[in-house]
Design a protein around this motif. Structure first.
Motif, PDB file in Angstrom:
ATOM      1  N   ALA A 203       0.822  -1.206   0.000  1.00 30.16           N
ATOM      2  CA  ALA A 203       0.000   0.000   0.000  1.00 30.16           C
ATOM      3  C   ALA A 203       0.864   1.267   0.000  1.00 30.16           C
ATOM      4  CB  ALA A 203      -0.944  -0.002   1.200  1.00 30.16           C
ATOM      5  N   ASN A 204       2.011   1.225   0.657  1.00 28.43           N
ATOM      6  CA  ASN A 204       2.926   2.369   0.637  1.00 28.43           C
ATOM      7  C   ASN A 204       3.420   2.647  -0.777  1.00 28.43           C
ATOM      8  OD1 ASN A 204       3.842   3.680   3.321  1.00 28.43           O
ATOM      9  ND2 ASN A 204       3.605   1.511   3.806  1.00 28.43           N
ATOM     10  N   TRP A 205       3.751   1.596  -1.507  1.00 27.80           N
ATOM     11  CA  TRP A 205       4.246   1.756  -2.878  1.00 27.80           C
ATOM     12  C   TRP A 205       3.159   2.304  -3.801  1.00 27.80           C
ATOM     13  CZ3 TRP A 205       9.250   1.628  -3.833  1.00 27.80           C
ATOM     14  CH2 TRP A 205      10.089   0.959  -2.930  1.00 27.80           C
ATOM     15  N   VAL A 206       1.937   1.811  -3.638  1.00 31.02           N
ATOM     16  CA  VAL A 206       0.830   2.294  -4.467  1.00 31.02           C
ATOM     17  C   VAL A 206       0.530   3.753  -4.138  1.00 31.02           C
ATOM     18  CG1 VAL A 206      -1.599   1.951  -5.067  1.00 31.02           C
ATOM     19  CG2 VAL A 206      -0.104  -0.039  -4.762  1.00 31.02           C
ATOM     20  N   CYS A 207       0.512   4.078  -2.865  1.00 31.44           N
ATOM     21  CA  CYS A 207       0.291   5.463  -2.431  1.00 31.44           C
ATOM     22  C   CYS A 207       1.373   6.380  -3.012  1.00 31.44           C
ATOM     23  CB  CYS A 207       0.273   5.527  -0.906  1.00 31.44           C
ATOM     24  SG  CYS A 207      -0.042   7.174  -0.225  1.00 31.44           S
TER      25      CYS A 207
ATOM     26  N   ARG B 162       6.213  11.256   2.178  1.00 26.42           N
ATOM     27  CA  ARG B 162       6.244  11.825   3.541  1.00 26.42           C
ATOM     28  C   ARG B 162       4.978  12.623   3.824  1.00 26.42           C
ATOM     29  NH1 ARG B 162      11.451  13.694   1.982  1.00 26.42           N
ATOM     30  NH2 ARG B 162      10.732  15.852   2.267  1.00 26.42           N
ATOM     31  N   ASN B 163       4.527  13.398   2.854  1.00 28.85           N
ATOM     32  CA  ASN B 163       3.383  14.288   3.063  1.00 28.85           C
ATOM     33  C   ASN B 163       2.024  13.609   2.949  1.00 28.85           C
ATOM     34  OD1 ASN B 163       5.137  16.432   3.418  1.00 28.85           O
ATOM     35  ND2 ASN B 163       4.954  17.136   1.314  1.00 28.85           N
ATOM     36  N   ASN B 164       1.940  12.490   2.235  1.00 27.60           N
ATOM     37  CA  ASN B 164       0.631  11.901   1.939  1.00 27.60           C
ATOM     38  C   ASN B 164       0.442  10.451   2.370  1.00 27.60           C
ATOM     39  OD1 ASN B 164      -0.573  14.137   0.196  1.00 27.60           O
ATOM     40  ND2 ASN B 164       1.399  13.777  -0.791  1.00 27.60           N
ATOM     41  N   CYS B 165       1.514   9.763   2.702  1.00 28.06           N
ATOM     42  CA  CYS B 165       1.403   8.323   2.970  1.00 28.06           C
ATOM     43  C   CYS B 165       1.993   7.904   4.319  1.00 28.06           C
ATOM     44  CB  CYS B 165       2.114   7.527   1.869  1.00 28.06           C
ATOM     45  SG  CYS B 165       1.704   8.006   0.174  1.00 28.06           S
TER      46      CYS B 165
ATOM     47  N   GLY C 167       2.905   6.969   7.839  1.00 26.91           N
ATOM     48  CA  GLY C 167       2.211   6.872   9.108  1.00 26.91           C
ATOM     49  C   GLY C 167       0.697   6.813   9.028  1.00 26.91           C
ATOM     50  N   LEU C 168       0.132   6.772   7.849  1.00 21.86           N
ATOM     51  CA  LEU C 168      -1.320   6.759   7.688  1.00 21.86           C
ATOM     52  C   LEU C 168      -1.842   5.351   7.421  1.00 21.86           C
ATOM     53  CD1 LEU C 168      -1.723   9.901   5.401  1.00 21.86           C
ATOM     54  CD2 LEU C 168      -1.957   9.769   7.888  1.00 21.86           C
ATOM     55  N   ASP C 169      -3.135   5.161   7.644  1.00 21.05           N
ATOM     56  CA  ASP C 169      -3.781   3.905   7.265  1.00 21.05           C
ATOM     57  C   ASP C 169      -3.936   3.935   5.753  1.00 21.05           C
ATOM     58  OD1 ASP C 169      -5.337   1.680   6.802  1.00 21.05           O
ATOM     59  OD2 ASP C 169      -7.110   2.446   7.840  1.00 21.05           O
TER      60      ASP C 169
END
Length: 147
Positions: free
Chosen positions: A45-49, A130-133, A135-137
């Motif tokens: 999900a981090n990579w897609v984000c 860093r700004n959008n992904c 630490g987020l769900d």
């Protein structure tokens, strides 16, 4: 000067022809098959984000930066350090030409991104991540995808 302008124009035209805009789940499947899920501790999900916020899943995207460098492809890999744009000297740490990051094939993009996250900053190298992904769900990036 004319030669440089012609080269830049040709690069732009070539990238539009060879690039591709992926669907979210299609990209997630490709990144998973390439081994990015869990690579260096980063979920799929981090990579897609990251790909969404960098390029909106567009492999042909070239962003011309204020310093004269370019950010290229689905992960917006910058020519200042990571790829060779033939116009500015760079370390070319991924040992790839920037135009190779603009095709519908993600092999070079993924290989270079894997190299980038091996650095101490990891995915933090990308401001968009860093700004959008960070630490987020991010579960919604994979929702509905058959992985």
């Amino acid at each position: 000067m004319t030669r440089l302008l012609l080269l830049a124009l040709l690069t732009c035209l070539t990238s539009r022809v060879m690039g591709k805009i992926f669907g979210r789940c299609e990209l997630a499947q490709m990144l998973k098959e390439a081994g990015l899920d869990g690579y260096r501790g980063y979920s799929l999900a981090n990579w897609v984000c990251l790909a969404f916020y960098e390029s909106h899943f567009n492999t042909g995207l070239v962003d011309h930066e204020a310093d004269g460098s370019t950010s290229n492809g689905i992960f917006q890999i910058n020519s200042h350090l990571w790829c060779d744009d033939l116009m500015h000297p760079s370390p070319n740490l991924c040992e790839v030409h920037c135009s190779d990051l603009l095709t519908s094939s993600l092999n070079d993009d993924i290989t270079c991104a894997m190299r980038i996250v091996q650095t101490p900053r990891g995915m933090g190298t990308w401001m968009a991540w860093r700004n959008n992904c960070e630490g987020l769900d991010l579960s919604h990036w994979l929702k509905g995808c058959e992985l």
